[in-house]
Scaffold this motif. Structure first.
Motif, PDB file in Angstrom:
ATOM      1  N   GLN A  66      -0.442  10.907  14.235  1.00 28.86           N
ATOM      2  CA  GLN A  66       0.405  11.562  13.246  1.00 28.86           C
ATOM      3  C   GLN A  66       1.166  12.748  13.844  1.00 28.86           C
ATOM      4  N   ILE A  67       0.455  13.582  14.621  1.00 34.08           N
ATOM      5  CA  ILE A  67       1.095  14.780  15.177  1.00 34.08           C
ATOM      6  C   ILE A  67       2.259  14.405  16.080  1.00 34.08           C
ATOM      7  N   GLU A  68       2.007  13.395  16.896  1.00 37.29           N
ATOM      8  CA  GLU A  68       3.033  12.922  17.811  1.00 37.29           C
ATOM      9  C   GLU A  68       4.252  12.409  17.028  1.00 37.29           C
ATOM     10  N   ALA A  69       3.971  11.588  15.990  1.00 38.80           N
ATOM     11  CA  ALA A  69       5.052  11.025  15.185  1.00 38.80           C
ATOM     12  C   ALA A  69       5.837  12.130  14.484  1.00 38.80           C
ATOM     13  N   GLU A  70       5.133  13.149  14.009  1.00 39.70           N
ATOM     14  CA  GLU A  70       5.822  14.234  13.303  1.00 39.70           C
ATOM     15  C   GLU A  70       6.682  15.051  14.259  1.00 39.70           C
TER      16      GLU A  70
ATOM     17  N   ARG B 135      15.346   7.809  10.395  1.00 44.33           N
ATOM     18  CA  ARG B 135      14.237   6.894  10.135  1.00 44.33           C
ATOM     19  C   ARG B 135      14.357   5.637  10.991  1.00 44.33           C
ATOM     20  N   ALA B 136      15.605   5.120  11.096  1.00 44.50           N
ATOM     21  CA  ALA B 136      15.801   3.920  11.915  1.00 44.50           C
ATOM     22  C   ALA B 136      15.553   4.220  13.388  1.00 44.50           C
ATOM     23  N   LEU B 137      15.844   5.474  13.813  1.00 42.56           N
ATOM     24  CA  LEU B 137      15.670   5.822  15.222  1.00 42.56           C
ATOM     25  C   LEU B 137      14.215   6.076  15.588  1.00 42.56           C
ATOM     26  N   ALA B 138      13.372   6.305  14.572  1.00 44.60           N
ATOM     27  CA  ALA B 138      12.002   6.735  14.839  1.00 44.60           C
ATOM     28  C   ALA B 138      11.209   5.690  15.625  1.00 44.60           C
ATOM     29  N   LEU B 139      11.592   4.426  15.484  1.00 47.81           N
ATOM     30  CA  LEU B 139      10.881   3.387  16.233  1.00 47.81           C
ATOM     31  C   LEU B 139      11.475   3.189  17.624  1.00 47.81           C
ATOM     32  N   LYS B 140      12.353   4.105  18.046  1.00 53.47           N
ATOM     33  CA  LYS B 140      13.033   4.014  19.352  1.00 53.47           C
ATOM     34  C   LYS B 140      13.641   2.628  19.547  1.00 53.47           C
ATOM     35  N   PRO B 141      14.537   2.238  18.652  1.00 52.20           N
ATOM     36  CA  PRO B 141      15.086   0.872  18.695  1.00 52.20           C
ATOM     37  C   PRO B 141      16.071   0.704  19.850  1.00 52.20           C
ATOM     38  N   GLU B 142      16.252  -0.562  20.229  1.00 54.71           N
ATOM     39  CA  GLU B 142      17.226  -0.849  21.277  1.00 54.71           C
ATOM     40  C   GLU B 142      18.533  -1.341  20.684  1.00 54.71           C
TER      41      GLU B 142
ATOM     42  N   GLU C  61       7.921  12.350   5.932  1.00 55.74           N
ATOM     43  CA  GLU C  61       7.047  11.181   5.728  1.00 55.74           C
ATOM     44  C   GLU C  61       7.845   9.875   5.790  1.00 55.74           C
ATOM     45  N   ASN C  62       9.089   9.914   5.263  1.00 55.85           N
ATOM     46  CA  ASN C  62       9.958   8.749   5.372  1.00 55.85           C
ATOM     47  C   ASN C  62      10.113   8.327   6.823  1.00 55.85           C
ATOM     48  N   ILE C  63      10.257   9.343   7.693  1.00 53.00           N
ATOM     49  CA  ILE C  63      10.547   9.054   9.097  1.00 53.00           C
ATOM     50  C   ILE C  63       9.292   8.636   9.861  1.00 53.00           C
ATOM     51  N   THR C  64       8.144   9.228   9.509  1.00 53.90           N
ATOM     52  CA  THR C  64       6.938   8.953  10.301  1.00 53.90           C
ATOM     53  C   THR C  64       6.168   7.726   9.811  1.00 53.90           C
ATOM     54  N   LEU C  65       6.525   7.193   8.645  1.00 56.71           N
ATOM     55  CA  LEU C  65       5.761   6.064   8.085  1.00 56.71           C
ATOM     56  C   LEU C  65       5.633   4.905   9.078  1.00 56.71           C
ATOM     57  N   ALA C  66       6.772   4.431   9.578  1.00 53.42           N
ATOM     58  CA  ALA C  66       6.722   3.271  10.476  1.00 53.42           C
ATOM     59  C   ALA C  66       6.081   3.602  11.827  1.00 53.42           C
ATOM     60  N   PRO C  67       6.434   4.719  12.465  1.00 56.94           N
ATOM     61  CA  PRO C  67       5.751   5.015  13.738  1.00 56.94           C
ATOM     62  C   PRO C  67       4.233   5.051  13.587  1.00 56.94           C
ATOM     63  N   ILE C  68       3.740   5.643  12.502  1.00 55.49           N
ATOM     64  CA  ILE C  68       2.291   5.756  12.338  1.00 55.49           C
ATOM     65  C   ILE C  68       1.660   4.395  12.045  1.00 55.49           C
ATOM     66  N   HIS C  69       2.268   3.625  11.136  1.00 55.67           N
ATOM     67  CA  HIS C  69       1.581   2.417  10.681  1.00 55.67           C
ATOM     68  C   HIS C  69       2.017   1.154  11.409  1.00 55.67           C
ATOM     69  N   VAL C  70       3.226   1.133  11.979  1.00 54.75           N
ATOM     70  CA  VAL C  70       3.647  -0.046  12.716  1.00 54.75           C
ATOM     71  C   VAL C  70       3.327   0.104  14.192  1.00 54.75           C
ATOM     72  N   GLN C  71       3.659   1.289  14.730  1.00 53.65           N
ATOM     73  CA  GLN C  71       3.406   1.494  16.158  1.00 53.65           C
ATOM     74  C   GLN C  71       2.055   2.143  16.430  1.00 53.65           C
ATOM     75  N   LYS C  72       1.342   2.526  15.345  1.00 49.50           N
ATOM     76  CA  LYS C  72       0.009   3.130  15.475  1.00 49.50           C
ATOM     77  C   LYS C  72       0.030   4.391  16.335  1.00 49.50           C
TER      78      LYS C  72
ATOM     79  N   GLN D  18       0.804  -1.223   0.000  1.00 49.78           N
ATOM     80  CA  GLN D  18       0.000   0.000   0.000  1.00 49.78           C
ATOM     81  C   GLN D  18       0.840   1.278   0.000  1.00 49.78           C
ATOM     82  N   PHE D  19       1.893   1.305   0.805  1.00 52.09           N
ATOM     83  CA  PHE D  19       2.606   2.574   0.989  1.00 52.09           C
ATOM     84  C   PHE D  19       3.870   2.693   0.154  1.00 52.09           C
ATOM     85  N   ILE D  20       4.444   1.566  -0.250  1.00 51.51           N
ATOM     86  CA  ILE D  20       5.727   1.629  -0.954  1.00 51.51           C
ATOM     87  C   ILE D  20       5.567   1.235  -2.419  1.00 51.51           C
TER      88      ILE D  20
END
Ligand SMILES: Nc1ncnc2c1ncn2[C@@H]1O[C@H](COP(=O)(O)OP(=O)(O)OP(=O)(O)O)[C@@H](O)[C@H]1O
Ligand SMILES: [Mg+2]
Lengths: 344, 248
Positions: free
Chosen positions: B116-120, B155-162, B102-113, A254-256
C-alpha cells in the motif's frame, strides 16, 4: 439564541385569523375543534397523572428490562445495554478523529459477542440458559443478531439474483419471491414448531436462535431486494472502468459494486432494521418472553389484572424510544456519508 | 520498430447486417501516437474498446503487446492485456465512493499486489505530475471535470502501462478546461508513451500525432500523417468531414 421575528409572528396571526375565523361557520368549526382537542388533552393528562396506577410499571422495571434473568446476575444484561446506549451517544456526539471513526464500526460489531458472552456466561461468569433471557434485553438481542446475520445473507442473495448462471439466478429469485409472499408470523411459526421436527434427534437449537434464524431468513429476502436496487443503479461504466484496470469479477464485486450498492440502499436498510425491531414483538405470541411478552405475563398476574392500558402505554413508550434512537443513529450515518462525498 | 498494436481485418456487428467495424486493419509502433477521427457512429469507440477487450469482435485478429486475441475473446489473455494497457473514458468513470488517491491505488494494490505504501507513493507522484496532488484526499464529485479527467489519466498510468487508450477524453469538458487535459496528454507523448486517441481536437492531432486514422461507417477511409491529413486529405469523405469540423 432564539430570536422571535415580531413582524412575521404578527403576519402569521393575521393569516390565522383570515383562514380560521373568516366567517361564522368557520369560526364555529374552529372553536369546536379547539374544544375537542383541549378536552382530549386534559383527559389524557388527567389519566396519566392521577387515574393511572403506575405501580404495575414501577414495581416491575427489572422484569421489563431483563425478564426472568436471575436477579443477582442482572448486572450483566444491564452492562450490555448501558454500553450500547453509551456507544450510541458517543457515535452521535463523540470526537471526529478519523482512526476513531474507522474503529467505531468494529466496536459496534463487537457488542454482539460481548452481549452473548454476558448473557450466556461461561469463562468466569456463571452460565445462564437462554430460556431465562427476556424483556428489552431479549428484544434488542433478537434485533441486533438478526440484522447482522441477514445483511451478508441478503448481499449474497442479491448477487445471486444478478448472476449469469441461470440455475443460481432462478433459485435465489424463487427464494426471495416466496419469502416476500409469506407473512412474517408464518415464517416464525415455521422456525419455532417445524425446525425441531426436521432436525435429527439429539440436535437441538434453542428457541432464541430458532427465532433469530427465522427473522434472518425473512429479512434477508427484503434486504436482498434493497441491495439489488442499489446494484442496478450503478452505471455499467463503473464495471467497464474496473475491468479496464484489470480487476477480476470478484474484486469488482468486493471493491466497486457492494460498497456503492450499500451506500445507495442505506436508508432502506435502516428502515428494515427498525421494522425488524418492532416485529420482534411477534415472538410474544410464540412464547418468547421479550418486551411485549413480559407485559403479557405481568398482566396475567392476579395482582395487576385489568391494568392493560398502563402496561401498553408504557410498552409503547419504550418501543418508541428505542426506535427513535435507532432512527437518529441511522440519519447520522446517512449524513456522514453524504458529507464525506459531496453529492454522490 | 516494435509494433504495440496490430489489427488485422477486424469486423464486428452489434445488429445483423450493420457493421460497426468493417475490415479494420492498422498498426501502431512503440512510442507513436495514433489519432482516430470520424463522424458520430463511425465505430471509433468500438474500435479502441476492442484493444483492451471491453468489446469482442466477430472476425479478424488483434495483437496487443505481442498477445494475440481473436473472436473467441479468451478471458485469460484479455486479463493479461488489461494489466499492461490503460484506458481513459469520455465520462471519466472514477469510482465515486473512493477518494482520489484510493481511485489510483486500487488496481496497483489488488491487481499488481503492490504494498500500500509503495502504491500510495507512486500515486502521489502521478498526481503531482498531473498537478492535482493537493486533491488526493478529496472525492471525485468535489473536483471539476478537468481535474477528474486528470485523475482518470493518473489512474490509468498507475499500472505503468505500455499503451494508453483515450476515448474522446475532452468531449465532456467545458472549453476552458480542455487544455489542461490536452497538456497532460502532450507531456505523456513527449515522454514516449504509446497512445491511441479518439478525439476531434485538431490542434492536438496536428502537434502530437504521428498518424491520423479516419473512419466512416466502420471502415478505415484513410491513414495519413497529420500534415497531409489536415492540409491535403487523400479522400473526398475526409475533406468533407474536416470542413464540417472547421465550421464549428
Ligand atoms: N452496445 C451497442 N449495441 C448496439 N449497437 C451499438 C452499441 N454500441 C455501438 N453501437 C453501434 O455501433 C456503431 C458504432 O458505434 P461507436 O460507439 O463505436 O461510434 P463512435 O464513432 O464512437 O461514435 P461517437 O462519436 O458518437 O462516440 C453505431 O452505429 C452504434 O449505433
Ligand atoms: Mg464514441
Amino acid at each position: 439564541m432564539f430570536k422571535i421575528d415580531i413582524s412575521s409572528t404578527i403576519f402569521f396571526l393575521k393569516n390565522l385569523k383570515k383562514t380560521l375565523f373568516s366567517n361564522l361557520f368557520n369560526t364555529i368549526i374552529t372553536l369546536l375543534i379547539i374544544l375537542f382537542i383541549s378536552v382530549a388533552i386534559s383527559n389524557t393528562f388527567a389519566w396519566l397523572l392521577f387515574k393511572a396506577n403506575w405501580k404495575v410499571v414501577i414495581s416491575n422495571l427489572p422484569l421489563y428490562a431483563f425478564g426472568s434473568f436471575p436477579p443477582n446476575e442482572q448486572w450483566r444484561p444491564a452492562t450490555w445495554m448501558i454500553s450500547l446506549l453509551l456507544l450510541s451517544i458517543f457515535t452521535l456526539c463523540g470526537p471526529e478523529w478519523k482512526w476513531l471513526r474507522k474503529n467505531l464500526l468494529i466496536v459496534w460489531v463487537g457488542t454482539i459477542p460481548l452481549g452473548l458472552y454476558l448473557l450466556y456466561g461461561g469463562l468466569g461468569l456463571s452460565p445462564i440458559m437462554s430460556r431465562h433471557w427476556g424483556g428489552l434485553t431479549l428484544t434488542i438481542l433478537l434485533t441486533v443478531c438478526s440484522s447482522l446475520l441477514s445483511l451478508p445473507f441478503g448481499i449474497v442473495l442479491a448477487l445471486c439474483r444478478q448472476s449469469s448462471l441461470p440455475l443460481i439466478q432462478k433459485l435465489s429469485s424463487i427464494y426471495i419471491d416466496v419469502m416476500r409472499a409469506i407473512p412474517l408470523i408464518a415464517v416464525l411459526f415455521f422456525g419455532q414448531l417445524l425446525i425441531p421436527l426436521f432436525l435429527p434427534v439429539g440436535i437441538e437449537i434453542d428457541r432464541v436462535w430458532r427465532a433469530i434464524f427465522a427473522f434472518t431468513l425473512f429479512v434477508s429476502a427484503y434486504i436482498a431486494e434493497d441491495i439489488r436496487g442499489g446494484l442496478q443503479s450503478i452505471p455499467n461504466t463503473q464495471i467497464e472502468a474496473a475491468n479496464s484496470l484489470g480487476l477480476n469479477q470478484y474484486q469488482i464485486i468486493q471493491f466497486i459494486l457492494i460498497p456503492q450498492a450499500l451506500r445507495i440502499a442505506l436508508p432502506a436498510l435502516t428502515n428494515q432494521s427498525i421494522g425488524l425491531f418492532q416485529n420482534t414483538s411477534l415472538m410474544a405470541i410464540l412464547g418468547l418472553v421479550e418486551l411485549l411478552g413480559v407485559g403479557r405475563s405481568i398482566l396475567a398476574n392476579p395482582e395487576f389484572i385489568g391494568q392493560y392500558i398502563e402496561v401498553y402505554v408504557w410498552l409503547a413508550c419504550v418501543y418508541w424510544m428505542v426506535c427513535t434512537i435507532m432512527a437518529v443513529l441511522a440519519r447520522h450515518l446517512e449524513q456522514r456519508m453524504t458529507i464525506n462525498q459531496a453529492n454522490f | 520498430m516494435e509494433p504495440i498494436v496490430i489489427a488485422k481485418n477486424l469486423t464486428k456487428s452489434y445488429t445483423k447486417g450493420l457493421r460497426a467495424l468493417d475490415n479494420v486493419s492498422l498498426k501502431v509502433n512503440r512510442g507513436k501516437v495514433l489519432v482516430v477521427m470520424g463522424p458520430s457512429g463511425s465505430g471509433k469507440s468500438t474500435l479502441i474498446r476492442t484493444f483492451n477487450g471491453l468489446e469482442a469482435f466477430d472476425n479478424g485478429e488483434l495483437n496487443i503487446l505481442g498477445i494475440k486475441i481473436d473472436s473467441t475473446h479468451d478471458e485469460r489473455k484479455i486479463q493479461k492485456i488489461r494489466r499492461r494497457v490503460g484506458m481513459v473514458f469520455q465520462q471519466f468513470n472514477l469510482f465515486p465512493h473512493l477518494s482520489i488517491l484510493e481511485n489510483i491505488t486500487l488496481a496497483p494494490i489488488h491487481v499488481q499486489k503492490r504494498r500500500q505504501i509503495e502504491a500510495e507513493e507512486y500515486g502521489m507522484y502521478l498526481l503531482s505530475q498531473m498537478g492535482i496532488d493537493s486533491h488526493a484526499k478529496k472525492y471525485p464529485s468535489q473536483l471539476s471535470g478537468g481535474e477528474q479527467q486528470r485523475v482518470a489519466i493518473a489512474r490509468a498510468l498507475a499500472l505503468k502501462p505500455e499503451l494508453l487508450l483515450f476515448d474522446e477524453p475532452t468531449s465532456a469538458l467545458d472549453p476552458e478546461r480542455v487544455n489542461e487535459v490536452l497538456d497532460a496528454m502532450r507531456r505523456l507523448a513527449e515522454q514516449g508513451m504509446t497512445m491511441v486517441v479518439v478525439t476531434h481536437e485538431i490542434s492536438f492531432a496536428k502537434d502530437v500525432s504521428d498518424q491520423v486514422l479516419f473512419m466512416d461507417s466502420g471502415k478505415v477511409i484513410e491513414t495519413s500523417p497529420p500534415n497531409i491529413f489536415f492540409s491535403n486529405a487523400r479522400h473526398e469523405r475526409s475533406r468533407k468531414f474536416l470542413n464540417q469540423l472547421d465550421k464549428h
